[in-house]
Design an enzyme around this catalytic site. Structure first.
Site, PDB file in Angstrom:
ATOM      1  N   THR A 165       0.863  -1.179   0.000  1.00 52.62           N
ATOM      2  CA  THR A 165       0.000   0.000   0.000  1.00 52.62           C
ATOM      3  C   THR A 165       0.900   1.231   0.000  1.00 52.62           C
ATOM      4  O   THR A 165       1.914   1.269   0.690  1.00 52.62           O
ATOM      5  CB  THR A 165      -1.007   0.006   1.178  1.00 52.62           C
ATOM      6  OG1 THR A 165      -1.839   1.155   1.040  1.00 52.62           O
ATOM      7  CG2 THR A 165      -0.334   0.040   2.545  1.00 52.62           C
ATOM      8  N   TRP A 186     -12.278   2.877  -1.055  1.00 51.84           N
ATOM      9  CA  TRP A 186     -11.036   3.472  -0.573  1.00 51.84           C
ATOM     10  C   TRP A 186     -11.161   4.928  -0.158  1.00 51.84           C
ATOM     11  O   TRP A 186     -10.189   5.532   0.283  1.00 51.84           O
ATOM     12  CB  TRP A 186      -9.917   3.331  -1.613  1.00 51.84           C
ATOM     13  CG  TRP A 186     -10.337   3.593  -3.035  1.00 51.84           C
ATOM     14  CD1 TRP A 186     -10.536   2.649  -3.998  1.00 51.84           C
ATOM     15  CD2 TRP A 186     -10.604   4.850  -3.649  1.00 51.84           C
ATOM     16  NE1 TRP A 186     -10.921   3.240  -5.174  1.00 51.84           N
ATOM     17  CE2 TRP A 186     -10.972   4.595  -4.984  1.00 51.84           C
ATOM     18  CE3 TRP A 186     -10.586   6.173  -3.214  1.00 51.84           C
ATOM     19  CZ2 TRP A 186     -11.310   5.605  -5.884  1.00 51.84           C
ATOM     20  CZ3 TRP A 186     -10.929   7.186  -4.096  1.00 51.84           C
ATOM     21  CH2 TRP A 186     -11.287   6.898  -5.414  1.00 51.84           C
ATOM     22  N   GLU A 189      -8.246  -2.574  -1.395  1.00 50.46           N
ATOM     23  CA  GLU A 189      -6.818  -2.928  -1.347  1.00 50.46           C
ATOM     24  C   GLU A 189      -5.933  -1.694  -1.336  1.00 50.46           C
ATOM     25  O   GLU A 189      -4.810  -1.720  -0.845  1.00 50.46           O
ATOM     26  CB  GLU A 189      -6.508  -3.913  -2.484  1.00 50.46           C
ATOM     27  CG  GLU A 189      -5.491  -3.478  -3.494  1.00 50.46           C
ATOM     28  CD  GLU A 189      -6.151  -2.846  -4.726  1.00 50.46           C
ATOM     29  OE1 GLU A 189      -7.388  -2.954  -4.863  1.00 50.46           O
ATOM     30  OE2 GLU A 189      -5.422  -2.247  -5.529  1.00 50.46           O
ATOM     31  N   GLY A 234     -20.866  -1.371 -10.846  1.00 50.17           N
ATOM     32  CA  GLY A 234     -20.534  -2.665 -11.463  1.00 50.17           C
ATOM     33  C   GLY A 234     -20.183  -3.696 -10.405  1.00 50.17           C
ATOM     34  O   GLY A 234     -20.619  -4.856 -10.483  1.00 50.17           O
ATOM     35  N   LEU A 258     -28.232 -16.896  -1.156  1.00 49.13           N
ATOM     36  CA  LEU A 258     -29.383 -16.087  -0.733  1.00 49.13           C
ATOM     37  C   LEU A 258     -29.060 -15.186   0.470  1.00 49.13           C
ATOM     38  O   LEU A 258     -29.720 -15.211   1.501  1.00 49.13           O
ATOM     39  CB  LEU A 258     -30.569 -17.001  -0.389  1.00 49.13           C
ATOM     40  CG  LEU A 258     -31.928 -16.441  -0.787  1.00 49.13           C
ATOM     41  CD1 LEU A 258     -31.998 -16.219  -2.293  1.00 49.13           C
ATOM     42  CD2 LEU A 258     -33.048 -17.383  -0.363  1.00 49.13           C
ATOM     43  N   CYS A 313     -18.837   9.806  -2.813  1.00 49.17           N
ATOM     44  CA  CYS A 313     -19.881   9.184  -3.641  1.00 49.17           C
ATOM     45  C   CYS A 313     -21.090  10.088  -3.842  1.00 49.17           C
ATOM     46  O   CYS A 313     -21.697  10.112  -4.897  1.00 49.17           O
ATOM     47  CB  CYS A 313     -20.317   7.887  -2.987  1.00 49.17           C
ATOM     48  SG  CYS A 313     -20.766   8.110  -1.261  1.00 49.17           S
ATOM     49  N   LYS A 316     -32.403   3.828  -7.363  1.00 48.37           N
ATOM     50  CA  LYS A 316     -32.029   3.435  -8.730  1.00 48.37           C
ATOM     51  C   LYS A 316     -30.704   2.643  -8.688  1.00 48.37           C
ATOM     52  O   LYS A 316     -30.521   1.796  -7.826  1.00 48.37           O
ATOM     53  CB  LYS A 316     -31.990   4.665  -9.640  1.00 48.37           C
ATOM     54  CG  LYS A 316     -33.366   5.393  -9.679  1.00 48.37           C
ATOM     55  CD  LYS A 316     -33.609   6.231 -10.902  1.00 48.37           C
ATOM     56  CE  LYS A 316     -32.816   7.453 -11.032  1.00 48.37           C
ATOM     57  NZ  LYS A 316     -33.263   8.423 -12.010  1.00 48.37           N
ATOM     58  N   GLY A 318     -27.885   2.095  -5.312  1.00 48.17           N
ATOM     59  CA  GLY A 318     -27.792   1.199  -4.170  1.00 48.17           C
ATOM     60  C   GLY A 318     -29.092   0.654  -3.644  1.00 48.17           C
ATOM     61  O   GLY A 318     -30.185   1.001  -4.101  1.00 48.17           O
ATOM     62  N   GLU A 334     -27.598   2.841   5.298  1.00 50.68           N
ATOM     63  CA  GLU A 334     -26.697   2.820   6.444  1.00 50.68           C
ATOM     64  C   GLU A 334     -27.121   3.972   7.356  1.00 50.68           C
ATOM     65  O   GLU A 334     -27.812   4.896   6.930  1.00 50.68           O
ATOM     66  CB  GLU A 334     -25.246   3.009   5.991  1.00 50.68           C
ATOM     67  CG  GLU A 334     -24.798   1.862   5.113  1.00 50.68           C
ATOM     68  CD  GLU A 334     -23.295   1.749   4.944  1.00 50.68           C
ATOM     69  OE1 GLU A 334     -22.668   2.733   4.528  1.00 50.68           O
ATOM     70  OE2 GLU A 334     -22.768   0.663   5.224  1.00 50.68           O
TER      71      GLU A 334
HETATM   72  P1  NDP Z   1     -14.845  -0.786  -6.109  1.00 52.54           P
HETATM   73  O1  NDP Z   1     -16.227  -1.176  -6.499  1.00 52.54           O
HETATM   74  O2  NDP Z   1     -13.779  -0.921  -7.109  1.00 52.54           O
HETATM   75  O3  NDP Z   1     -14.369  -1.617  -4.838  1.00 52.54           O
HETATM   76  C1  NDP Z   1     -15.116  -1.658  -3.653  1.00 52.54           C
HETATM   77  C2  NDP Z   1     -14.684  -2.860  -2.825  1.00 52.54           C
HETATM   78  O4  NDP Z   1     -15.175  -4.061  -3.438  1.00 52.54           O
HETATM   79  C3  NDP Z   1     -13.178  -3.028  -2.732  1.00 52.54           C
HETATM   80  O5  NDP Z   1     -12.880  -3.512  -1.449  1.00 52.54           O
HETATM   81  C4  NDP Z   1     -12.908  -4.061  -3.801  1.00 52.54           C
HETATM   82  O6  NDP Z   1     -11.723  -4.767  -3.605  1.00 52.54           O
HETATM   83  C5  NDP Z   1     -14.114  -4.964  -3.642  1.00 52.54           C
HETATM   84  N1  NDP Z   1     -14.441  -5.755  -4.827  1.00 52.54           N
HETATM   85  C6  NDP Z   1     -14.165  -5.489  -6.127  1.00 52.54           C
HETATM   86  N2  NDP Z   1     -14.709  -6.456  -6.918  1.00 52.54           N
HETATM   87  C7  NDP Z   1     -15.332  -7.354  -6.097  1.00 52.54           C
HETATM   88  C8  NDP Z   1     -16.077  -8.544  -6.302  1.00 52.54           C
HETATM   89  N3  NDP Z   1     -16.298  -9.036  -7.524  1.00 52.54           N
HETATM   90  N4  NDP Z   1     -16.571  -9.201  -5.229  1.00 52.54           N
HETATM   91  C9  NDP Z   1     -16.395  -8.699  -3.976  1.00 52.54           C
HETATM   92  N5  NDP Z   1     -15.687  -7.585  -3.731  1.00 52.54           N
HETATM   93  C10 NDP Z   1     -15.169  -6.895  -4.774  1.00 52.54           C
HETATM   94  O7  NDP Z   1     -14.983   0.703  -5.555  1.00 52.54           O
HETATM   95  P2  NDP Z   1     -13.814   1.690  -5.177  1.00 52.54           P
HETATM   96  O8  NDP Z   1     -13.038   1.121  -4.057  1.00 52.54           O
HETATM   97  O9  NDP Z   1     -13.140   2.064  -6.445  1.00 52.54           O
HETATM   98  O10 NDP Z   1     -14.618   2.932  -4.612  1.00 52.54           O
HETATM   99  C11 NDP Z   1     -15.138   3.937  -5.419  1.00 52.54           C
HETATM  100  C12 NDP Z   1     -16.608   3.707  -5.695  1.00 52.54           C
HETATM  101  O11 NDP Z   1     -17.308   3.555  -4.467  1.00 52.54           O
HETATM  102  C13 NDP Z   1     -17.251   4.860  -6.392  1.00 52.54           C
HETATM  103  O12 NDP Z   1     -18.099   4.400  -7.418  1.00 52.54           O
HETATM  104  C14 NDP Z   1     -18.085   5.508  -5.315  1.00 52.54           C
HETATM  105  O13 NDP Z   1     -19.179   6.211  -5.798  1.00 52.54           O
HETATM  106  C15 NDP Z   1     -18.466   4.355  -4.466  1.00 52.54           C
HETATM  107  N6  NDP Z   1     -18.773   4.795  -3.121  1.00 52.54           N
HETATM  108  C16 NDP Z   1     -20.077   4.761  -2.695  1.00 52.54           C
HETATM  109  C17 NDP Z   1     -20.422   5.234  -1.448  1.00 52.54           C
HETATM  110  C18 NDP Z   1     -21.831   5.177  -0.972  1.00 52.54           C
HETATM  111  O14 NDP Z   1     -22.029   5.192   0.231  1.00 52.54           O
HETATM  112  N7  NDP Z   1     -22.816   5.101  -1.818  1.00 52.54           N
HETATM  113  C19 NDP Z   1     -19.421   5.804  -0.553  1.00 52.54           C
HETATM  114  C20 NDP Z   1     -18.084   5.741  -1.074  1.00 52.54           C
HETATM  115  C21 NDP Z   1     -17.782   5.266  -2.324  1.00 52.54           C
HETATM  116  P3  NDP Z   1     -10.311  -4.157  -4.108  1.00 52.54           P
HETATM  117  O15 NDP Z   1     -10.530  -2.788  -4.548  1.00 52.54           O
HETATM  118  O16 NDP Z   1      -9.523  -4.207  -2.880  1.00 52.54           O
HETATM  119  O17 NDP Z   1      -9.836  -5.064  -5.169  1.00 52.54           O
END
Ligand code: NDP
Length: 691
Positions: free
Chosen positions: A229, A355, A382, A434, A447, A487, A658, A661, A665
Site C-alpha cells: 500500500t 477506498w 486494497e 458494477g 441467498l 460518492c 435506482k 444502491g 446505512e
Molecule cells: P470498487 O467497487 O472498485 O471496490 C469496492 C470494494 O469491493 C473493494 O474492497 C474491492 O476490492 C471490492 N471488490 C471489487 N470487486 C469485487 C467482487 N467481484 N466481489 C467482492 N468484492 C469486490 O470501488 P472503489 O473502491 O473504487 O470505490 C469507489 C466507488 O465507491 C465509487 O463508485 C463511489 O461512488 C463508491 N462509493 C459509494 C459510497 C456510498 O455510500 N454510496 C461511498 C463511497 C464510495 P479491491 O478494490 O480491494 O480489489
C-alpha cells in the site's frame, strides 16, 4: 480583484453593525431591531439575510473567525520551518488588532455565549480544532511524539490566557508586543525541556511493516503473498499487506462463529458499553489515526483530523446507545393468544469497503452490525487497508470478544470468497455500481441479504432566489471535499440562468484560492487522488470535457509544483457551458471536476436532474422553503439536502435509489438491515383440532 455584489456589501454592513452593537452595549441588549436601526435598514431585511438573531450572531462569529484564519494562513505561508510556524500562530492570534478594544469585547461577548448556543459552539469548536491541528503539525518536528498533544494544548492555553487577561484588565496589563514575547519565551522553554523529535526519516515516512489479517482478536501472519500500500501523495510504500485466501477466510468465519455466540448472548446494554469504549478510544487516538488515514488516502489532514475518525466514533457511539433499546413487539391476538416478535441478529455478516473513507466505512458498517449482536468480517479496499486494521486493534482493546470483528485484506478475489461463503448471512458493500451488481449476483448463490452503497452523479440545483454565497459554499463542498472522491458529490450543478454569471464569479474566485498541497500540512485543502491510475482516469475526463466543448473556467490539469510531482494531485476543475449529454455530465468521475449547467424553469430542471441511472443524492438551494420541499419530493435520490450539501449526520439514514444502491446505512433504518424478525405465536387456551 473580485467585484463585490450588493448583497455581499449589505451582509458585511450588517455584520459590522452587529460587531459595533456587541462592543458598545453587549450581548443581551443587542436585538435584531436595534442592530437594524444602527445599520439604517428594516428588521425585516436583517431577517431576510440571516433568519433570526442567532443566524446573525453565527454569521458574525464566523466572520471574526474567518478573518483570524486568513491572517494566520497568510503568516503561515511565509514562515519557514516548524518553530517559525508556531511563532506565526502566536503572532496571528496575539496581533495588535486582536487586542483592540472593540474586537476583544466582541470576542468576549461570544465566548460567554458559546456554552448556551449550539450554533456558536460549532463555530468555536472548528476554530479551536484548527489551532490545535496547526500546533500539533509543527510540534511533531520539534518534540517527541508523546509530548505533542500536551504541548499543543498548553501553548493554545497560554495564547488564550494572555489574550483573556489582557482583554479583561482595565489597566492594559499586556499589549500585543509583550504578550507575544511572553508566549514566545514560554514556547522556547517548553521545547527545550521536552524530549526532542527523532531526527531520522522524512516526515511522510513510517517504518515498513508487513500486516497480516486481524482474525479472532489478533494479527495472524501467514507468511503468504503480499501487496503494497502506497502514499498517493509521494508514491512511497507504506506497508506490505498479506492477502487473505481461502484458509484465512475459513479461519475468520470460524472465529466469527465462536465470537458471535458469545456476543449475541450479552444484553444490548453490555454490548453498548463495550462499543462506547471503542468510540472513546477512537476519539483519544484521533490524531494518530487521522495521520495514518492521510498517508494511506492522500486526503488532507485538515479533513481527516476533524471528519474521518470522528464520524466513525460518532457512528459507533450512536449504535452503542441504541443497542440496549433493540426489541421486538407484543401483538395482541385476543383473550386466548398473543404474539411477539424477537429481533435477532443475522449471525456472521460481511463488510466490503471502498477506498475513499476507509475507517469511516469500516465504522459505519461494523457499528450497527455489532450493536445488533452480529459478528463481522470486513475487507477494506486494497488501496487503503491500514486504518481498518487499527479499528480491529481498538475493538480488541475495548473488550469486544475475539472473533466479533475481523479484518481480512486482498483484492476482488478475497471479496468473492466472502460474498460466496455459505456461512455468511449478509454482505454490505460500498463500491462502484458494477461491483455492486457482481456482489449481488454472487450473494444470490447463498441467498444473502445485501446492502449496496454505490456510485452517483448527483444534481445540485441553485435557484435564482438562493443565497449565492451559501450556494457556492455548497457547490464547493459538493465537489472538492476529499479531492472530489465522495460518492454523494453534487457534480451536476444546475444554476438558474438569471444568477449564473454572479454564481460563476463567486465560484471561480473561491476555487482560485484553494490550496492544493502536502496532505499532512494543515493549510492544505485539496490533497492527492488515491492512485496514479485514478488520477489518469480523472485527467482523461477533463480532456474529454474539453473535447466535448465544455468551457474550462478553473483548474484543468495535474499539479506538480512545490514538490508535488511524485503525487497524484489534480487542480480543482470547473467546467461551464455543459450539456446534459456530455460524458462529464453523465458519468461518475470521482475527482475534483464540477460541471455547471444552466436552467430556466423548475419542472425542466427536475426532469433533467432525474435523467440519470443514478440516484444517490441531490441538493437544492433556495430561500423559498415551500419550493425546496416541493422539488426535493420530486427528485429521485436517497439522500437530499436543502440549503446545504454533503453533511451526513449519523442519525439520518444514508443510501441511494435506482442504480446507486439498496438499503440504508446509519439511523435506525440500518437496524432493519442487520437483524431478522422471529414471530412467535403463544396459545393460552386449549388446542382445537378437526381430527
Ligand atoms: P470498487 O467497487 O472498485 O471496490 C469496492 C470494494 O469491493 C473493494 O474492497 C474491492 O476490492 C471490492 N471488490 C471489487 N470487486 C469485487 C467482487 N467481484 N466481489 C467482492 N468484492 C469486490 O470501488 P472503489 O473502491 O473504487 O470505490 C469507489 C466507488 O465507491 C465509487 O463508485 C463511489 O461512488 C463508491 N462509493 C459509494 C459510497 C456510498 O455510500 N454510496 C461511498 C463511497 C464510495 P479491491 O478494490 O480491494 O480489489
Amino acid at each position: 480583484m473580485r467585484r463585490r455584489e450588493p448583497e455581499d456589501v449589505r451582509r458585511r454592513q450588517l455584520i459590522e453593525a452587529t460587531i459595533d452593537s456587541l462592543a458598545e452595549i453587549g450581548f443581551n441588549a443587542s436585538t435584531l431591531a436595534q442592530i437594524a436601526r444602527r445599520a439604517g435598514v428594516s428588521p425585516g431585511l436583517v431577517a431576510h439575510y440571516f433568519g433570526d438573531k442567532d443566524g446573525l450572531l453565527e454569521a458574525t462569529l464566523r466572520s471574526l473567525s474567518l478573518r483570524l484564519y486568513r491572517a494566520t494562513a497568510s503568516r503561515l505561508r511565509v514562515a519557514h520551518g516548524p518553530r517559525a510556524r508556531v511563532q506565526a500562530l502566536i503572532d496571528a492570534n496575539l496581533a495588535p488588532e486582536e487586542f483592540d478594544q472593540r474586537t476583544s469585547s466582541v470576542w468576549l461577548a461570544f465566548w460567554g455565549q458559546v456554552l448556551h448556543s449550539e450554533r456558536l459552539r460549532r463555530v468555536q469548536r472548528v476554530y479551536q480544532a484548527r489551532m490545535l491541528a496547526n500546533l500539533r503539525h509543527d510540534l511533531r518536528d520539534l518534540v517527541a511524539a508523546g509530548e505533542v498533544h500536551r504541548l499543543a494544548i498548553t501553548i493554545a492555553a497560554v495564547i488564550d490566557g494572555l489574550w483573556l487577561r489582557s482583554s479583561l484588565s482595565a489597566a492594559g496589563e499586556t499589549d500585543s508586543v509583550s504578550a507575544r514575547q511572553v508566549a514566545s519565551a514560554f514556547v522556547d522553554a517548553q521545547i527545550a525541556a521536552a524530549p526532542a523529535a527523532p531526527v531520522d526519516g522524512p516526515r511522510m515516512s513510517m517504518p515498513l511493516q508487513t500486516h497480516a489479517g486481524h482474525i479472532g482478536g489478533r494479527y495472524r501472519p501467514t507468511g503468504g503473498e503480499t501487496f503494497e500500500t502506497r502514499n498517493p501523495a509521494t508514491g512511497e510504500v507504506l506497508a506490505a499487506i498479506e492477502i487473505a485466501g481461502e484458509a484465512e477466510i475459513e479461519a475468520a468465519v470460524e472465529a466469527a462463529r465462536k465470537g458471535q455466540k458469545l456476543w449475541a448472548a450479552m444484553t444490548g446494554a453490555e454490548r453498548g458499553r463495550i462499543l462506547k469504549r471503542v468510540a472513546d478510544i477512537l476519539r483519544a487516538r484521533n490524531d494518530e489515526l487521522a495521520r495514518l488515514e492521510t498517508l494511506d488516502t492522500g486526503k488532507p489532514i485538515q479533513e481527516t483530523s476533524v471528519v474521518d475518525v470522528l464520524s466513525g466514533a460518532e457512528c459507533i457511539e450512536y449504535y452503542a446507545g441504541l443497542a440496549a433499546s433493540l426489541s421486538g413487539e407484543h401483538v395482541d391476538l385476543g383473550p386466548s393468544a398473543f404474539g411477539y416478535t424477537r429481533r435477532e441478529p443475522l449471525g456472521i455478516v460481511a463488510g466490503i469497503g471502498a477506498w475513499n473513507y476507509p475507517l469511516q466505512i469500516a465504522c459505519w458498517k461494523s457499528a450497527p452490525a455489532l450493536a445488533c449482536g452480529n459478528a463481522m468480517i470486513f475487507k477494506p479496499a486494497e488501496l487503503t487497508p491500514l486504518t481498518a486494521l487499527k479499528l480491529a486493534e481498538i475493538m480488541a482493546e475495548a473488550g469486544v470478544p475475539e472473533g466479533v470483528f475481523n479484518v481480512v485484506n486482498g483484492f476482488a478475489d478475497t471479496g468473492r470468497l466472502i460474498t460466496r461463503h455459505p456461512a455468511i448471512a449478509k454482505v454490505s458493500l460500498t463500491g462502484e455500481v458494477g461491483t455492486g451488481k457482481k456482489v449481488m449476483a454472487d450473494a444470490a448463490g447463498t441467498l444473502k441479504y445485501v446492502t449496496l452503497e454505490l456510485g452517483g452523479k448527483s444534481p445540485l440545483i441553485v435557484f435564482d432566489d438562493a443565497d449565492l454565497d451559501d450556494a457556492v459554499s455548497g457547490a464547493l463542498l459538493a465537489n472538492f471535499y476529499s479531492a472530489g472522491e465522495v460518492c454523494s458529490n453534487g457534480t451536476r450543478v444546475f444554476v438558474h440562468e438569471r444568477v449564473r454569471e454572479a454564481f460563476l464569479d463567486k465560484l471561480v474566485a473561491r476555487v482560485g484560492k484553494m490550496v492544493v498541497g502536502d496532505p499532512l500540512d494543515p493549510a492544505t485543502q485539496v490533497g492527492a487522488l488515491i492512485s496514479p491510475d485514478h488520477m489518469e482516469k480523472v485527467l482523461s475526463y477533463i480532456a474529454r470535457g474539453r473535447a466535448e466543448g465544455a468551457k474550462l473556467l478553473a483548474g484543468g490539469g495535474r499539479v506538480t509544483a512545490n514538490g508535488l510531482d511524485k503525487g497524484c494531485f489534480v487542480a480543482p476543475t470547473v467546467f461551464d457551458g455543459c450539456a446534459d449529454e456530455m460524458g462529464i455530465v453523465r458519468e461518475e468521475i470521482f475527482g475534483p471536476v464540477m460541471a455547471v449547467l444552466s436552467f430556466a424553469d423548475e419542472d425542466e430542471v427536475i426532469a433533467r436532474a432525474n435523467d440519470t441511472e443514478f440516484g444517490l443524492a441531490a441538493g437544492v438551494f433556495t430561500r423559498d422553503l415551500a419550493r425546496g420541499h416541493r422539488v426535493i419530493a420530486q427528485l429521485q435520490a436517497g439522500t437530499c439536502w436543502i440549503n446545504h450539501y454533503n453533511v451526513t449526520p449519523i442519525e439520518l439514514p444514508f443510501g441511494g435509489v435506482k442504480q446507486s444502491g439498496l438499503g440504508r446505512e446509519n439511523g435506525r433504518a440500518a437496524i432493519e438491515h442487520y437483524t431478522q424478525l422471529k414471530s412467535v405465536y403463544v396459545n393460552l387456551g386449549r388446542v382445537e383440532a378437526p381430527y
